[in-house]
Design a protein around this motif. Sequence first.
Motif, PDB file in Angstrom:
ATOM      1  N   LEU A 190     135.229 133.482  59.426  1.00 17.68           N
ATOM      2  CA  LEU A 190     134.875 134.990  59.362  1.00 17.68           C
ATOM      3  C   LEU A 190     136.327 135.898  59.451  1.00 17.68           C
ATOM      4  O   LEU A 190     136.322 136.718  58.476  1.00 17.68           O
ATOM      5  CB  LEU A 190     133.968 135.244  60.499  1.00 17.68           C
ATOM      6  CG  LEU A 190     133.553 136.666  60.785  1.00 17.68           C
ATOM      7  CD1 LEU A 190     132.790 137.210  59.355  1.00 17.68           C
ATOM      8  CD2 LEU A 190     132.618 136.920  62.152  1.00 17.68           C
ATOM      9  N   ALA A 191     137.325 135.423  60.008  1.00 13.96           N
ATOM     10  CA  ALA A 191     138.490 136.430  60.175  1.00 13.96           C
ATOM     11  C   ALA A 191     139.051 136.185  58.829  1.00 13.96           C
ATOM     12  O   ALA A 191     139.604 137.146  58.442  1.00 13.96           O
ATOM     13  CB  ALA A 191     139.241 135.497  61.397  1.00 13.96           C
ATOM     14  N   GLU A 192     139.004 134.932  58.174  1.00 16.84           N
ATOM     15  CA  GLU A 192     139.662 134.967  56.953  1.00 16.84           C
ATOM     16  C   GLU A 192     138.789 135.789  56.085  1.00 16.84           C
ATOM     17  O   GLU A 192     139.665 136.331  54.880  1.00 16.84           O
ATOM     18  CB  GLU A 192     139.697 133.550  56.139  1.00 16.84           C
ATOM     19  CG  GLU A 192     140.621 133.196  55.311  1.00 16.84           C
ATOM     20  CD  GLU A 192     142.040 133.185  55.495  1.00 16.84           C
ATOM     21  OE1 GLU A 192     142.803 133.053  54.556  1.00 16.84           O
ATOM     22  OE2 GLU A 192     142.338 133.101  56.620  1.00 16.84           O
ATOM     23  N   VAL A 193     137.467 135.911  55.881  1.00 16.39           N
ATOM     24  CA  VAL A 193     136.786 136.528  54.943  1.00 16.39           C
ATOM     25  C   VAL A 193     137.211 138.150  55.139  1.00 16.39           C
ATOM     26  O   VAL A 193     137.466 138.950  54.345  1.00 16.39           O
ATOM     27  CB  VAL A 193     135.389 136.402  55.031  1.00 16.39           C
ATOM     28  CG1 VAL A 193     134.305 137.347  54.180  1.00 16.39           C
ATOM     29  CG2 VAL A 193     135.346 134.955  54.584  1.00 16.39           C
ATOM     30  N   LEU A 194     137.193 138.450  56.412  1.00 17.42           N
ATOM     31  CA  LEU A 194     137.567 140.048  56.799  1.00 17.42           C
ATOM     32  C   LEU A 194     139.090 140.356  56.295  1.00 17.42           C
ATOM     33  O   LEU A 194     138.968 141.594  55.873  1.00 17.42           O
ATOM     34  CB  LEU A 194     137.148 140.083  58.224  1.00 17.42           C
ATOM     35  CG  LEU A 194     135.816 140.377  58.908  1.00 17.42           C
ATOM     36  CD1 LEU A 194     135.674 140.323  60.418  1.00 17.42           C
ATOM     37  CD2 LEU A 194     134.957 141.303  57.999  1.00 17.42           C
ATOM     38  N   ARG A 195     139.665 139.541  56.879  1.00 17.73           N
ATOM     39  CA  ARG A 195     141.060 139.980  56.365  1.00 17.73           C
ATOM     40  C   ARG A 195     141.611 140.054  54.710  1.00 17.73           C
ATOM     41  O   ARG A 195     142.017 141.076  54.453  1.00 17.73           O
ATOM     42  CB  ARG A 195     142.038 138.931  56.920  1.00 17.73           C
ATOM     43  CG  ARG A 195     143.650 139.151  56.743  1.00 17.73           C
ATOM     44  CD  ARG A 195     144.493 137.990  57.599  1.00 17.73           C
ATOM     45  NE  ARG A 195     144.261 136.931  57.091  1.00 17.73           N
ATOM     46  CZ  ARG A 195     145.009 136.440  55.898  1.00 17.73           C
ATOM     47  NH1 ARG A 195     145.993 137.138  55.223  1.00 17.73           N
ATOM     48  NH2 ARG A 195     144.855 135.054  55.617  1.00 17.73           N
ATOM     49  N   LYS A 196     141.073 139.101  54.152  1.00 14.85           N
ATOM     50  CA  LYS A 196     141.300 139.162  52.509  1.00 14.85           C
ATOM     51  C   LYS A 196     140.310 140.229  51.975  1.00 14.85           C
ATOM     52  O   LYS A 196     140.615 140.602  50.903  1.00 14.85           O
ATOM     53  CB  LYS A 196     140.825 137.848  51.912  1.00 14.85           C
ATOM     54  CG  LYS A 196     142.011 136.736  52.550  1.00 14.85           C
ATOM     55  CD  LYS A 196     141.980 135.415  51.878  1.00 14.85           C
ATOM     56  CE  LYS A 196     143.268 134.384  51.998  1.00 14.85           C
ATOM     57  NZ  LYS A 196     142.874 133.202  51.451  1.00 14.85           N
ATOM     58  N   THR A 197     139.079 140.557  52.541  1.00 16.81           N
ATOM     59  CA  THR A 197     138.244 141.686  52.008  1.00 16.81           C
ATOM     60  C   THR A 197     138.624 142.788  52.098  1.00 16.81           C
ATOM     61  O   THR A 197     138.635 143.811  51.261  1.00 16.81           O
ATOM     62  CB  THR A 197     136.925 141.437  52.538  1.00 16.81           C
ATOM     63  OG1 THR A 197     136.461 139.907  52.284  1.00 16.81           O
ATOM     64  CG2 THR A 197     135.969 142.527  52.000  1.00 16.81           C
ATOM     65  N   LEU A 198     139.212 143.093  53.439  1.00 19.34           N
ATOM     66  CA  LEU A 198     139.782 144.548  53.625  1.00 19.34           C
ATOM     67  C   LEU A 198     140.836 144.769  52.841  1.00 19.34           C
ATOM     68  O   LEU A 198     141.437 145.906  52.445  1.00 19.34           O
ATOM     69  CB  LEU A 198     140.061 144.557  55.080  1.00 19.34           C
ATOM     70  CG  LEU A 198     139.247 144.632  56.147  1.00 19.34           C
ATOM     71  CD1 LEU A 198     139.564 144.870  57.539  1.00 19.34           C
ATOM     72  CD2 LEU A 198     138.296 145.973  55.607  1.00 19.34           C
TER      73      LEU A 198
END
Length: 379
Positions: free
Chosen positions: A54-62
């Motif tokens: 989840l953290a990886e998805v949020l970081r790269k999505t933002l």
Amino acid sequence: MNLHTYIESFDITLTNAVVALLAAALSFVLMQGAVSITRKRLGALSDERAHRPLAEVLRKTLARTSGLAIAVTAALVGLSVLDLPEPWNGRVAHLWFFTLGIQIALYLHRAVTVGIHQYVRLNGRSGAAPTFTVAHTLMRWLLQTIVWVIFGLTLLANLGINVTTFVASLGIGGIAIALAVQTVLGDLLASLSIAADKPFEVGDFVSVGGNAGTIEHVGLKTTRIRALGGEQIVIANAEMLRQTVFNFKRMNTRRILFSLRVNPTTPVELAEQVPERLRAIVEKNEIARFDRAHLKTVDPNWLEYEVVYIMQDANYNRYMDVQQAINFDAMRLFEELGISTGPRPQPLLVRELQDQPRPATDSDAEADDGAGALRHFAH
């Protein structure tokens, strides 16, 4: 109508214009700051937490946040402060929808790419680089296409265009295409299921439908297996999922059961020693964990011992090396104890025939005729 007159038609005072500009500037600073702070906090997480899906998805999505979208959104906030006449009020509402919608679509587009990458990395072999198959690429393309199609249809509906007929025609066309390519579509969906569920991967040794070999390639329609004999076996993906697949690559341990037979005339005192001695033989091997050894069968023709142990390494060649060593040690054990592994001697009954006239046969008659001919020639 000149430009000055056109601007005056909006009935915007200088105070309202200043308030709108301040609202737009403040909104831009707040949004840009919120995105920057959130990205920095995600980047400051420990390596262990940063690699959580989840953290990886949020970081790269933002990271896909568009600066232009932030600027346009801030401008729309400023325009919303103003009391604009029609049709500008409606146009600003449509622009709100377009700006937020395209930014959300960009987020979802990026989230699909990062999510599939994380799924492949987490479900792949530990320590190995992520392996992307054609099915993964197709799945990513399909999901991203769905995102943009939904955004396009929603945007058209927001602009007042009736998309019901268009959606219905797409549904009818989809049904017709699905019926025409039913077999191909079934294999295609099966390849997506294989990519998502991962019952096997390239490099796994499997047995399916009586065929055994190593997975070489998982395509959109077929899976290719390299058999032990060297030939390549091609199986449709749908057929692979319909059958039971034995994946030997994912074995962590291997349970081994084997039997040893000895002569049934073995004395009880010696037969009692065999299970414990077999246990000691198995425990000599570090990668073999002894389970049990029992005299299983007492038969007129043999005594049968059953031995079970667990191989801590699933490698087949290492299992055969250990089994061979156990067999050699068992042979030495039986030789030491004087136990024969041969079967019980089978008695052979031989009946001696009494002297009695033997019935005449055709060969005897031929012999008598030959002897008579010789006697006649002698005379």
